[in-house]
Design an enzyme around this catalytic site. Structure first.
Site, PDB file in Angstrom:
ATOM      1  N   ASP A  29       0.857  -1.191   0.000  1.00  0.00           N
ATOM      2  CA  ASP A  29       0.000   0.000   0.000  1.00  0.00           C
ATOM      3  C   ASP A  29       0.894   1.242   0.000  1.00  0.00           C
ATOM      4  OD1 ASP A  29      -3.204   0.549   1.159  1.00  0.00           O
ATOM      5  OD2 ASP A  29      -1.761   2.201   1.029  1.00  0.00           O
ATOM      6  N   ILE A  30       0.563   2.178  -0.845  1.00  0.00           N
ATOM      7  CA  ILE A  30       1.394   3.380  -0.993  1.00  0.00           C
ATOM      8  C   ILE A  30       1.302   4.292   0.232  1.00  0.00           C
ATOM      9  CG2 ILE A  30      -0.245   4.970  -2.122  1.00  0.00           C
ATOM     10  CD1 ILE A  30       3.286   4.216  -3.363  1.00  0.00           C
ATOM     11  N   HIS A  93     -10.369  -5.847  -2.803  1.00  0.00           N
ATOM     12  CA  HIS A  93      -9.025  -6.119  -2.279  1.00  0.00           C
ATOM     13  C   HIS A  93      -9.109  -6.324  -0.779  1.00  0.00           C
ATOM     14  CE1 HIS A  93      -9.701  -1.763  -2.118  1.00  0.00           C
ATOM     15  NE2 HIS A  93      -8.969  -1.761  -1.010  1.00  0.00           N
ATOM     16  N   HIS A  95      -6.661  -5.806   2.798  1.00  0.00           N
ATOM     17  CA  HIS A  95      -5.461  -5.207   3.374  1.00  0.00           C
ATOM     18  C   HIS A  95      -4.853  -6.218   4.340  1.00  0.00           C
ATOM     19  CE1 HIS A  95      -6.575  -0.832   2.498  1.00  0.00           C
ATOM     20  NE2 HIS A  95      -7.725  -1.438   2.325  1.00  0.00           N
TER      21      HIS A  95
HETATM   22  P1  5GP Z   1      -9.874   1.139   0.404  1.00  0.00           P
HETATM   23  O1  5GP Z   1     -10.443   1.156  -1.003  1.00  0.00           O
HETATM   24  O2  5GP Z   1      -9.749  -0.260   0.945  1.00  0.00           O
HETATM   25  O3  5GP Z   1     -10.600   2.051   1.327  1.00  0.00           O
HETATM   26  O4  5GP Z   1      -8.402   1.714   0.325  1.00  0.00           O
HETATM   27  C1  5GP Z   1      -7.609   1.622  -0.832  1.00  0.00           C
HETATM   28  C2  5GP Z   1      -6.143   1.558  -0.457  1.00  0.00           C
HETATM   29  O5  5GP Z   1      -5.410   1.613  -1.674  1.00  0.00           O
HETATM   30  C3  5GP Z   1      -5.647   2.698   0.433  1.00  0.00           C
HETATM   31  O6  5GP Z   1      -5.039   2.145   1.605  1.00  0.00           O
HETATM   32  C4  5GP Z   1      -4.654   3.443  -0.441  1.00  0.00           C
HETATM   33  O7  5GP Z   1      -3.533   3.894   0.279  1.00  0.00           O
HETATM   34  C5  5GP Z   1      -4.263   2.405  -1.477  1.00  0.00           C
HETATM   35  N1  5GP Z   1      -3.931   2.980  -2.755  1.00  0.00           N
HETATM   36  C6  5GP Z   1      -4.675   3.882  -3.460  1.00  0.00           C
HETATM   37  N2  5GP Z   1      -4.054   4.193  -4.608  1.00  0.00           N
HETATM   38  C7  5GP Z   1      -2.904   3.483  -4.645  1.00  0.00           C
HETATM   39  C8  5GP Z   1      -1.832   3.389  -5.595  1.00  0.00           C
HETATM   40  O8  5GP Z   1      -1.809   4.028  -6.637  1.00  0.00           O
HETATM   41  N3  5GP Z   1      -0.813   2.534  -5.272  1.00  0.00           N
HETATM   42  C9  5GP Z   1      -0.816   1.798  -4.133  1.00  0.00           C
HETATM   43  N4  5GP Z   1       0.231   0.980  -3.912  1.00  0.00           N
HETATM   44  N5  5GP Z   1      -1.810   1.862  -3.211  1.00  0.00           N
HETATM   45  C10 5GP Z   1      -2.836   2.700  -3.461  1.00  0.00           C
END
Ligand code: 5GP
Length: 130
Positions: A29-30, A93, A95
């Protein structure tokens, strides 16, 4: 339009890759909530995780298992947590977030910062334990 995770899977956007097979892709995660925070994504582009075909949903967890073990072996957290949020990126996805002794659990709201070199080293340390 392709999701940001599909662009990562296709190599159009760079990522700190951890593992891949024909159906799944895992990468750091970035904006990590903790060192080693990894996202595990099915290549099938479906928004809501519980809309995935059952075999893809089950396989997601099976693909994640050795990665969680590798996180445990690489960083010795208390344990690695798994969480599904999915409010930001419309591509299913999970985590995987190592939980360290100095912190009680984790919060997706709390982010840690690592340099590109540190992220590379973290990804290499996980891959080495796979
Ligand atoms: P969620 O959709 O589960 O709420 O969170 C999405 C996750 O994807 C976040 O923790 C965010 O930091 C990560 N994320 C969003 N865009 C990118 C990206 O371009 N690269 C990476 N490696 N992680 C990302």
């Amino acid at each position: 339009m392709a999701t940001i995770f599909t662009k990562i899977i296709n190599g159009d956007i760079p990522s700190y890759k951890i593992a891949e097979n024909d159906q799944y892709y895992a990468f750091l995660d970035i904006n990590p909530a903790a060192k080693g925070h990894t996202l595990v994504v099915p290549k099938l582009e479906v928004d809501y995780i519980f809309d995935l075909p059952p075999d893809v949903l089950g396989g997601l967890l099976q693909f994640a298992q050795p990665i969680a073990r590798a996180l445990d072996a690489a960083f010795r957290p208390v344990r690695t947590g798994i969480i599904v949020e999915g409010l930001e990126v419309p591509h299913a996805h999970v985590h995987l977030i190592p939980m360290y002794p100095d912190r009680k659990g984790f919060s997706l709201g709390k982010k840690e910062s690592f340099t590109a070199e540190e992220m590379q080293a973290i990804a290499a340390a996980i891959r080495q334990k796979l």
